[in-house]
Every structure is written in C-alpha cells, then in structure tokens.
Design a protein around this motif. Structure first.
Motif, PDB file in Angstrom:
ATOM      1  N   SER A   1     -20.273  -0.805  10.011  1.00 50.02           N
ATOM      2  CA  SER A   1     -20.176   0.320   9.084  1.00 50.02           C
ATOM      3  C   SER A   1     -18.832   0.390   8.381  1.00 50.02           C
ATOM      4  N   ILE A   2     -18.840   1.169   7.295  1.00 57.41           N
ATOM      5  CA  ILE A   2     -17.610   1.641   6.677  1.00 57.41           C
ATOM      6  C   ILE A   2     -17.645   3.159   6.708  1.00 57.41           C
ATOM      7  N   VAL A   3     -16.474   3.768   6.670  1.00 50.95           N
ATOM      8  CA  VAL A   3     -16.366   5.223   6.639  1.00 50.95           C
ATOM      9  C   VAL A   3     -15.605   5.618   5.381  1.00 50.95           C
ATOM     10  N   VAL A   4     -16.170   6.552   4.622  1.00 52.90           N
ATOM     11  CA  VAL A   4     -15.531   7.037   3.397  1.00 52.90           C
ATOM     12  C   VAL A   4     -14.980   8.433   3.671  1.00 52.90           C
TER      13      VAL A   4
ATOM     14  N   LYS B   1     -17.926  10.353   5.704  1.00 54.72           N
ATOM     15  CA  LYS B   1     -19.323   9.955   5.782  1.00 54.72           C
ATOM     16  C   LYS B   1     -19.395   8.480   6.125  1.00 54.72           C
ATOM     17  N   LYS B   2     -20.315   8.138   7.007  1.00 56.34           N
ATOM     18  CA  LYS B   2     -20.446   6.771   7.491  1.00 56.34           C
ATOM     19  C   LYS B   2     -21.592   6.068   6.764  1.00 56.34           C
ATOM     20  N   PHE B   3     -21.365   4.793   6.380  1.00 54.74           N
ATOM     21  CA  PHE B   3     -22.381   4.016   5.674  1.00 54.74           C
ATOM     22  C   PHE B   3     -22.559   2.667   6.369  1.00 54.74           C
ATOM     23  N   SER B   4     -23.802   2.286   6.581  1.00 57.06           N
ATOM     24  CA  SER B   4     -24.086   0.977   7.185  1.00 57.06           C
ATOM     25  C   SER B   4     -23.952  -0.114   6.131  1.00 57.06           C
ATOM     26  N   VAL B   5     -23.343  -1.233   6.523  1.00 54.64           N
ATOM     27  CA  VAL B   5     -23.205  -2.375   5.620  1.00 54.64           C
ATOM     28  C   VAL B   5     -23.917  -3.601   6.192  1.00 54.64           C
TER      29      VAL B   5
END
Length: 555
Positions: free
Chosen positions: A548-551, A303-307
C-alpha cells in the motif's frame, strides 16, 4: 507565402502563419489578413467583409497591426493562431497543422485530440483543475501582498535614512553640501534598483494572476459540441500555465529580501574634509523568513490505497515515489521488480517489469524518470518515459558500485550507494564523490541545490551536507528510528520517514532539529520506506512495505 486571400483545400501543403478561421470550417486553407479579438477569429479578405456586415461594432486588426493579433484562445495555437488538431506524443505538445508541418514531421507518435479527449470530462484531473487554479491564484495573491509590504518597508527605510542624513547635515558646515549630495545620489540609485526589482516581481505576480483568471474563466465557459475536446485542450494549457506559475513562485520566493541600511561613520567629524560621502548605503538581506519557509505542517487525515496488481507474486515494497507534471505518480516496487504508474486517484493504470530490482527513482524533466536497479552485482541506471499512459524504457548506463538511491538537480544525477554519494552526468559519466558514509539508504537534494539530505542504515540518522559535501548536521530522534525515505518539497521543506518507528517527521532545512511528527502508525503507516510531497495536492504520499501507499493531507 501567398497574400491576398487565395483559397486551397485544407489538404494543401501551403503553410500560412495564420489561417482564416471561417474558411477552415469549410475545409479551405486560406491565409488570414485580419483578426477580430472579440470573436477570436482570423479572417481572410472575403470573410472579413461578411463579418463586417454582421458585427459592425467589432474592431478588426489588419496585417499592419499584427502585434495585436496575439492573445489567449482555448482552441487556437499560441504560435500560429490556427485551430489545434493533434497532440505530439514525442514532445508532449498541442499542435496545429502548421506546427506539424514545421516542427513535428518526423515525430513517431501523433494523436488526434478528440481521441485523447474521449471520456476526459469524467476524469479527476479535469474536475480538480478549477480548484488547483484557485489555489495557485491565492498563493500568487499572498506573494504579491508580501512583496507590496516589502515595497512599503523599503520606502520607510529610505525615508528614515534620508532623515538621518539630514540630521547629520545640520551639524556640519557648508563644506558638507557636496558630500550630502553624493550620499543622497547613492541612496537614490540603490533605492531605484531595489524598487525596480520589487515592482517587477509585483507585476509578474499580477500578470500571472490575471492570466490564470482569464484562462479559468474561459475554461468554465466552454460549451458546444466540441466541449470535450476544447476542455481537454484548455486543461492542457491551464496545466502548462500552472507549471509556469509554480516556477514563478519558486523563482521569486528564492530571492533574498533586500532592504536599505545606512551605517554612520562615527569618525566623520575629525576626518570630515577627507571624506567623499557621509557614509555607505548598503543593501542588506532581511532576517525575516521568506513566504512559506516557516511552515510547520500538520496531518489533516490520511487514506490508504492498495497498489497490488494480479501479477504481483510478492508483497509490494514501495522503495521510491515521484510525481510527474501531469499529476500521475510513478512508484518502484522492489519485491516484484516492477515500476507502476498511478493516476490522480492513486489507482494503478500501467506497469513495467524491470530486468532488476528497482531500488529508488526520481523525476528528471518532462515525463522522464530515472531509476536505480541492483541485481547479481549488476548496477544499472535506467531512464523511462511516460507516453500515452504507458511506461517505456528509453536508455540506461551502468555504474561500478551498488545503487541504493538517486536524485536529480539541474542536469546532474546524484546516486547513493552503500558507501558514498556520487555525482553523475545524464550520460552516465561520474563527476565526483560528494560524500562517503557507510550504509547510505536514500538521498534528496534541496530545490536550490545547496544542500543534500541522506539517510543511513547505520546509526539511525539524517545527515545534511552542503553542496560541496561538507557535513552541516547529523540528526537523531527517538521518533525517527531507522530513517529511510527522504524528500524535499519545492519550497524546501524536508520530510523523512522512520522505517522502524512507523513515522514521517518534518525537519528544518539545516537538518538540525525535528519540527513536527506529521504521521504515525495511527495513519496506517507500516514500515514506511519512501515519501513524496505533492505540491499539487498539498499531500504526503508514503510508500509502505505492505502492498500500500498512504496519502496524508497536510495543512
């Protein structure tokens, strides 16, 4: 210290080791002379008489049995038995009024627990605690079962060696009686030592498992008007105990598995009368891999999250990631010269602007993080702390070389530059040059400090060193183009991200071969340049070069 149960108003400066729980409810400060484990109440002489009228079957311990007073209580101080009231932000400790009086009088920041606990029941970290405890208990069970198998194997090897000794004995005459006795005595002694070690490990696992069960059971039973505060306190205690459990797992797993081996001396017959024993009984390290060491991980979804935040003027480039004991993340955004704090939902909750571009970071101890920066030929290592949800710079030291990466192990820092890997003390004193190589990108150190892993900008390779800086291996792989970020899990698993190949691969501990490609461009990787393994969530967090970061959830 006063005895006999004299009462003072709670504001009194008189400090008791244990205060009466019932008197505290009436704002009185009375020394406890008794303890009821069923009620978990400390009682003065007056209150114990009232307690006895209502709870005649409860067993109450007096001062003569004070060793029986200690036990687990969610809202009580483990050291003094008083109700927990505040949190010392400087030391990150829950405190009763005695703790504050004795140990925290000069601390700069003390917070009231109801204030800290406000809204806590809705936070993800609160809701995820039971699952984390269950997972830890499951791992403790696995480790306990593994050690019980080792215990059974030890007994089998003992029996086999003893049988071998007895078979040899039949070929000898009576002159060998004394030799047999000495050999068996040596074997028994060594078996006893090994059994004790295994028994201790099993008992530690059992004790920790039972304690975690007790804690989570009480955690789930918290009710009443102070539920929110008590849940916060219980959560903090459970998280602390989980950290202790993790340290116990790591400690036991790092021990080599030892068994017994008997080496028969083939020249025993000719030299029989000159020998003292039949042969030597030795401890040998089993070739079987320790628990967890053989795991090859597989991605189970990402899942991708914007930082990105409103103040960011440039595309976020995440050069470093590390996790705090609380589960929060600190990331280094080099393009915007910012450090950002992310909660367990991967939302940016705070940020700190840096004087220079942060190139990498690492967790040291507690809530402290070390960051290397570079700007206009000024190379500075900053230390920052996380207090009450905010990032604060605390101290710094400069270096005479550029800084591209940093790692920490047992009180020492390892700083990578464009040409070498250096060892520093926490005060900024250079110890030695570990290794020299052109284009060092990032570095990581194994949990036992025996190996260093460095990625290089030239040659697209991962270099593995021993603790003395000797090269153990150099790995190149088609799926690892321009390796950048590298991290090592608490169990020793190594992960490397390829900047140009948009991949994260797992390699073996010696750095000799790729074990698996854990994530690819299909998982939303975009020029990944940092990676972190979260033990708490069994996930990889990958820092991209695109805001982004990806978890990636691992199995």
């Amino acid at each position: 210290m006063a005895f006999g149960g004299s009462s003072f108003y709670k504001g009194s400066d008189l400090i008791h080791d244990y205060s009466c729980s019932k008197c505290e409810e009436n704002d009185l400060n009375t020394e406890a002379q008794h303890f009821c484990p069923e009620c978990e109440h400390y009682l003065c002489d007056k209150c114990v008489r009232i307690h006895g009228e209502y709870f005649k079957k409860h067993v109450v311990y007096g001062r003569g049995d004070i060793q029986k007073w200690t036990g687990f209580s969610m809202d009580r101080c483990d050291q003094h038995g008083n109700k927990l009231e505040v949190h010392c932000d400087d030391h990150q400790e829950l405190c009763c009024h005695v703790c504050v009086s004795l140990n925290h009088r000069f601390c700069s920041s003390i917070s009231h627990l109801p204030e800290l606990a406000r809204g806590f029941l809705e936070k993800a970290e609160f809701k995820q605690l039971p699952e984390a405890v269950d997972k830890m208990r499951s791992r403790l069970d696995e480790l306990k079962n593994a050690k019980m198998k080792d215990q059974a194997s030890l007994k089998d090897s003992y029996k086999n060696i003893l049988a071998e000794i007895k078979a040899l004995r039949k070929e000898f005459n009576q002159i060998l009686d004394e030799l047999e006795k000495k050999t068996v005595e040596q074997l028994d002694s060594m078996k006893k030592d090994l059994e004790k070690s295994l028994k201790d490990d099993i008992e530690k696992c059992t004790h920790m498992n039972e304690l975690l069960k007790t804690m989570i059971d009480k955690f789930r039973q918290i009710t009443g008007k102070n539920k929110e505060t008590n849940c916060y306190v219980g959560h903090r205690k459970c998280k602390t105990k989980l950290t202790e459990a993790q340290n116990l797992l790591h400690e036991i797993q790092e021990k080599p598995v030892e068994t017994l081996c008997f080496k028969y001396d083939s020249s025993i017959m000719p030299f029989l009368r000159n020998l003292n024993m039949f042969g030597a009984t030795e401890r040998v390290i089993s070739k079987a891999k320790r628990l967890d060491s053989g795991y090859v991980y597989k991605g189970q979804g990402s899942k991708k999250f914007s930082v990105r935040i409103k103040k960011d003027k440039n595309t976020c480039s995440i050069e470093g990631i590390c996790e705090l004991p609380s589960g929060d993340l600190v990331i280094a955004d080099s393009n915007n010269r910012r450090l950002k704090l992310l909660d367990m939902k991967y939302k940016v909750t705070a940020h700190l602007d840096c004087p220079a571009s942060p190139e990498h970071l690492c967790h040291t101890t507690g809530s402290e993080v070390a960051v290397v920066t570079y700007e206009d030929k000024t190379y500075i290592v900053y230390f920052l702390t996380v207090t009450r949800g905010q990032l604060h710079l605390s101290r710094k030291f400069t270096t005479d070389h550029d800084c591209t990466s940093i790692a920490y192990h047992e009180g020492l820092l390892y700083v990578g530059s464009d040409s070498a890997l250096y060892q520093y003390t926490m005060d900024g004193l250079m110890g030695k040059v570990i290794y020299e190589e052109r284009g060092v990108a990032k570095c990581a150190v194994s949990p036992d400090g025996e190996r260093f892993y460095i990625t290089t900008l030239y040659g697209s390779k991962l270099i593995t060193l021993d603790k003395n800086g000797q090269v153990l291996s150099k790995l190149r792989d088609p799926e690892l183009k321009t390796p950048r970020g590298v991290c090592v899990s608490p169990s020793g698993h190594v992960f490397v991200c390829g900047y140009m190949s948009d991949t994260v691969v797992q390699v073996d501990r010696e750095g000799r071969q790729k074990l698996a490609t854990v994530a690819t461009e299909a998982d939303d990787l975009a020029c990944p340049q940092s990676v972190w393994f979260s033990e708490q969530t069994s996930s990889l967090i990958v820092g991209n070069d695109d805001d982004s970061i990806v978890v990636i959830k691992l199995c």
